[in-house]
Design a protein around this motif. Structure first.
Motif, PDB file in Angstrom:
ATOM      1  N   ASP A 115      82.323  26.303  35.167  1.00 47.42           N
ATOM      2  CA  ASP A 115      81.644  25.646  36.277  1.00 47.42           C
ATOM      3  C   ASP A 115      82.024  26.331  37.590  1.00 47.42           C
ATOM      4  O   ASP A 115      83.096  26.098  38.147  1.00 47.42           O
ATOM      5  CB  ASP A 115      82.017  24.161  36.313  1.00 47.42           C
ATOM      6  CG  ASP A 115      81.242  23.376  37.355  1.00 47.42           C
ATOM      7  OD1 ASP A 115      80.710  23.978  38.308  1.00 47.42           O
ATOM      8  OD2 ASP A 115      81.177  22.136  37.214  1.00 47.42           O
ATOM      9  N   GLU A 116      81.156  27.199  38.088  1.00 48.40           N
ATOM     10  CA  GLU A 116      81.423  27.955  39.305  1.00 48.40           C
ATOM     11  C   GLU A 116      81.496  27.062  40.536  1.00 48.40           C
ATOM     12  O   GLU A 116      82.259  27.330  41.459  1.00 48.40           O
ATOM     13  CB  GLU A 116      80.361  29.042  39.499  1.00 48.40           C
ATOM     14  CG  GLU A 116      80.439  30.118  38.447  1.00 48.40           C
ATOM     15  CD  GLU A 116      79.362  31.176  38.587  1.00 48.40           C
ATOM     16  OE1 GLU A 116      78.691  31.232  39.642  1.00 48.40           O
ATOM     17  OE2 GLU A 116      79.189  31.941  37.635  1.00 48.40           O
ATOM     18  N   ASP A 117      80.705  25.991  40.560  1.00 49.59           N
ATOM     19  CA  ASP A 117      80.746  25.066  41.697  1.00 49.59           C
ATOM     20  C   ASP A 117      82.110  24.382  41.806  1.00 49.59           C
ATOM     21  O   ASP A 117      82.630  24.196  42.904  1.00 49.59           O
ATOM     22  CB  ASP A 117      79.649  24.010  41.583  1.00 49.59           C
ATOM     23  CG  ASP A 117      78.253  24.592  41.753  1.00 49.59           C
ATOM     24  OD1 ASP A 117      78.131  25.647  42.416  1.00 49.59           O
ATOM     25  OD2 ASP A 117      77.294  23.999  41.222  1.00 49.59           O
ATOM     26  N   ALA A 118      82.678  24.020  40.664  1.00 53.55           N
ATOM     27  CA  ALA A 118      83.998  23.389  40.667  1.00 53.55           C
ATOM     28  C   ALA A 118      85.037  24.359  41.216  1.00 53.55           C
ATOM     29  O   ALA A 118      85.890  23.981  42.019  1.00 53.55           O
ATOM     30  CB  ALA A 118      84.381  22.941  39.258  1.00 53.55           C
ATOM     31  N   ARG A 178      87.663  26.468  48.346  1.00 51.36           N
ATOM     32  CA  ARG A 178      87.506  25.906  49.688  1.00 51.36           C
ATOM     33  C   ARG A 178      88.716  25.047  50.068  1.00 51.36           C
ATOM     34  O   ARG A 178      89.200  25.103  51.191  1.00 51.36           O
ATOM     35  CB  ARG A 178      86.225  25.067  49.741  1.00 51.36           C
ATOM     36  CG  ARG A 178      85.431  25.242  50.982  1.00 51.36           C
ATOM     37  CD  ARG A 178      84.128  24.492  51.084  1.00 51.36           C
ATOM     38  NE  ARG A 178      83.897  23.340  50.253  1.00 51.36           N
ATOM     39  CZ  ARG A 178      83.138  23.349  49.140  1.00 51.36           C
ATOM     40  NH1 ARG A 178      82.552  24.446  48.750  1.00 51.36           N
ATOM     41  NH2 ARG A 178      82.960  22.248  48.451  1.00 51.36           N
ATOM     42  N   ARG A 179      89.228  24.283  49.138  1.00 51.36           N
ATOM     43  CA  ARG A 179      90.366  23.401  49.409  1.00 51.36           C
ATOM     44  C   ARG A 179      91.655  24.165  49.678  1.00 51.36           C
ATOM     45  O   ARG A 179      92.498  23.715  50.452  1.00 51.36           O
ATOM     46  CB  ARG A 179      90.627  22.476  48.214  1.00 51.36           C
ATOM     47  CG  ARG A 179      89.742  21.304  48.156  1.00 51.36           C
ATOM     48  CD  ARG A 179      90.161  20.388  47.032  1.00 51.36           C
ATOM     49  NE  ARG A 179      89.141  19.377  46.844  1.00 51.36           N
ATOM     50  CZ  ARG A 179      89.097  18.551  45.818  1.00 51.36           C
ATOM     51  NH1 ARG A 179      90.024  18.594  44.886  1.00 51.36           N
ATOM     52  NH2 ARG A 179      88.125  17.672  45.729  1.00 51.36           N
ATOM     53  N   ASP A 216      93.001  40.410  51.562  1.00 56.69           N
ATOM     54  CA  ASP A 216      92.875  41.134  50.289  1.00 56.69           C
ATOM     55  C   ASP A 216      93.688  40.471  49.192  1.00 56.69           C
ATOM     56  O   ASP A 216      93.209  40.299  48.065  1.00 56.69           O
ATOM     57  CB  ASP A 216      93.321  42.590  50.452  1.00 56.69           C
ATOM     58  CG  ASP A 216      92.355  43.417  51.276  1.00 56.69           C
ATOM     59  OD1 ASP A 216      91.208  42.974  51.496  1.00 56.69           O
ATOM     60  OD2 ASP A 216      92.763  44.524  51.713  1.00 56.69           O
ATOM     61  N   ALA A 217      94.927  40.092  49.510  1.00 56.92           N
ATOM     62  CA  ALA A 217      95.803  39.467  48.515  1.00 56.92           C
ATOM     63  C   ALA A 217      95.231  38.137  48.032  1.00 56.92           C
ATOM     64  O   ALA A 217      95.238  37.845  46.831  1.00 56.92           O
ATOM     65  CB  ALA A 217      97.200  39.263  49.094  1.00 56.92           C
ATOM     66  N   VAL A 218      94.712  37.334  48.960  1.00 57.01           N
ATOM     67  CA  VAL A 218      94.169  36.021  48.580  1.00 57.01           C
ATOM     68  C   VAL A 218      92.891  36.190  47.759  1.00 57.01           C
ATOM     69  O   VAL A 218      92.690  35.498  46.758  1.00 57.01           O
ATOM     70  CB  VAL A 218      93.936  35.140  49.831  1.00 57.01           C
ATOM     71  CG1 VAL A 218      93.157  33.886  49.486  1.00 57.01           C
ATOM     72  CG2 VAL A 218      95.274  34.776  50.465  1.00 57.01           C
ATOM     73  N   GLN A 219      92.055  37.120  48.150  1.00 58.81           N
ATOM     74  CA  GLN A 219      90.837  37.368  47.377  1.00 58.81           C
ATOM     75  C   GLN A 219      91.188  37.813  45.960  1.00 58.81           C
ATOM     76  O   GLN A 219      90.629  37.304  44.984  1.00 58.81           O
ATOM     77  CB  GLN A 219      89.981  38.421  48.067  1.00 58.81           C
ATOM     78  CG  GLN A 219      88.663  38.667  47.350  1.00 58.81           C
ATOM     79  CD  GLN A 219      87.775  39.665  48.077  1.00 58.81           C
ATOM     80  OE1 GLN A 219      88.141  40.207  49.105  1.00 58.81           O
ATOM     81  NE2 GLN A 219      86.602  39.888  47.533  1.00 58.81           N
ATOM     82  N   ASP A 220      92.126  38.740  45.842  1.00 64.86           N
ATOM     83  CA  ASP A 220      92.565  39.188  44.515  1.00 64.86           C
ATOM     84  C   ASP A 220      93.159  38.031  43.716  1.00 64.86           C
ATOM     85  O   ASP A 220      92.939  37.918  42.506  1.00 64.86           O
ATOM     86  CB  ASP A 220      93.608  40.295  44.637  1.00 64.86           C
ATOM     87  CG  ASP A 220      93.016  41.615  45.102  1.00 64.86           C
ATOM     88  OD1 ASP A 220      91.777  41.757  45.107  1.00 64.86           O
ATOM     89  OD2 ASP A 220      93.811  42.510  45.478  1.00 64.86           O
ATOM     90  N   ALA A 221      93.921  37.174  44.394  1.00 63.38           N
ATOM     91  CA  ALA A 221      94.556  36.047  43.710  1.00 63.38           C
ATOM     92  C   ALA A 221      93.515  35.068  43.172  1.00 63.38           C
ATOM     93  O   ALA A 221      93.633  34.593  42.040  1.00 63.38           O
ATOM     94  CB  ALA A 221      95.521  35.333  44.659  1.00 63.38           C
ATOM     95  N   PHE A 222      92.490  34.771  43.961  1.00 64.73           N
ATOM     96  CA  PHE A 222      91.458  33.856  43.479  1.00 64.73           C
ATOM     97  C   PHE A 222      90.647  34.477  42.342  1.00 64.73           C
ATOM     98  O   PHE A 222      90.265  33.781  41.397  1.00 64.73           O
ATOM     99  CB  PHE A 222      90.550  33.377  44.618  1.00 64.73           C
ATOM    100  CG  PHE A 222      91.109  32.196  45.366  1.00 64.73           C
ATOM    101  CD1 PHE A 222      91.290  30.975  44.740  1.00 64.73           C
ATOM    102  CD2 PHE A 222      91.471  32.307  46.700  1.00 64.73           C
ATOM    103  CE1 PHE A 222      91.812  29.874  45.422  1.00 64.73           C
ATOM    104  CE2 PHE A 222      91.996  31.223  47.390  1.00 64.73           C
ATOM    105  CZ  PHE A 222      92.170  30.005  46.749  1.00 64.73           C
ATOM    106  N   LEU A 223      90.392  35.764  42.415  1.00 63.52           N
ATOM    107  CA  LEU A 223      89.704  36.437  41.304  1.00 63.52           C
ATOM    108  C   LEU A 223      90.545  36.367  40.031  1.00 63.52           C
ATOM    109  O   LEU A 223      90.029  36.093  38.946  1.00 63.52           O
ATOM    110  CB  LEU A 223      89.395  37.892  41.651  1.00 63.52           C
ATOM    111  CG  LEU A 223      88.252  38.112  42.625  1.00 63.52           C
ATOM    112  CD1 LEU A 223      88.177  39.578  43.046  1.00 63.52           C
ATOM    113  CD2 LEU A 223      86.932  37.670  42.024  1.00 63.52           C
ATOM    114  N   SER A 224      91.825  36.615  40.186  1.00 61.43           N
ATOM    115  CA  SER A 224      92.735  36.527  39.051  1.00 61.43           C
ATOM    116  C   SER A 224      92.772  35.101  38.493  1.00 61.43           C
ATOM    117  O   SER A 224      92.759  34.896  37.280  1.00 61.43           O
ATOM    118  CB  SER A 224      94.132  36.968  39.479  1.00 61.43           C
ATOM    119  OG  SER A 224      95.038  36.824  38.428  1.00 61.43           O
TER     120      SER A 224
END
Length: 185
Positions: free
Chosen positions: A22-25, A31-32, A53-61
């Motif tokens: 669920d991508e919306d979840a 966002r939170r 960059d670090a946060v984007q990589d972390a969320f992708l991971s």
């Protein structure tokens, strides 16, 4: 899932739904937690660009690893751990220390007197310099406790160490910062 309904769900349920695709979840979770994770990364790395960059990589991971999420800690604590590990990896790869002029200037009160503003700026620069002299392990513990308000148990989970180790690192970090800031007392 409807966006407004997802905003009312707790992180645990959102993480379960996201792990099922669920991508919306997952978007609600991002966002939170993104502003706190960005603040953490910025405090650890000292560079807004590196932090983003670090946060984007972390969320992708996190998205890829959601099926592995054990729910033994909160989603937020899990994200703190992922972001912290990304930042530590970045710090280990750095060959030179971050220049002080790369740290953004703190917001100042326009009504403040110039000498007072200059003193605050100098003290902030001294604290920033002292933080960057700490080892990454000490800095992570101090930032998570003092700036993000995490409890010892949460910091231990984030750093993958014991609570006793966290307490020792915090003690050493506080002692080093107190010594570095002694001229400002």
């Amino acid at each position: 899932m409807e966006q407004d309904a997802a905003d009312d769900l707790d992180d645990g349920l959102l993480a379960v739904r996201a792990s099922e695709g669920d991508e919306d979840a997952f978007a609600v979770l991002v966002r939170r937690h993104s502003s706190r994770m960005l603040a953490l990364a910025h405090h650890l790395l000292g560079s807004r660009t590196d932090a983003e960059d670090a946060v984007q990589d972390a969320f992708l991971s996190a998205w890829r690893r959601l099926p592995e999420f054990q729910h033994t800690a909160s989603f937020g604590t899990w994200m703190y751990r992922i972001v912290t590990n990304r930042c530590l990896s970045t710090l280990r790869r750095r060959t030179r220390p971050l220049p002080l002029d790369a740290v953004p200037e703190p917001a100042t009160d326009p009504a403040g007197s110039p000498p007072h503003v200059a003193e605050i700026d100098a003290a902030t620069a001294a604290l920033t310099a002292a933080l960057h002299k700490l080892s990454p392990e000490l800095r992570v513990c101090w930032v998570l406790r003092e700036l993000h308000g995490l409890h010892y148990e949460e910091i231990a989970h984030v750093t993958g160490s014991s609570e006793q180790t966290v307490r020792g690192r915090l003690f050493r970090a506080r002692r080093a910062l107190t010594e570095a800031m002694r001229p400002w007392r």
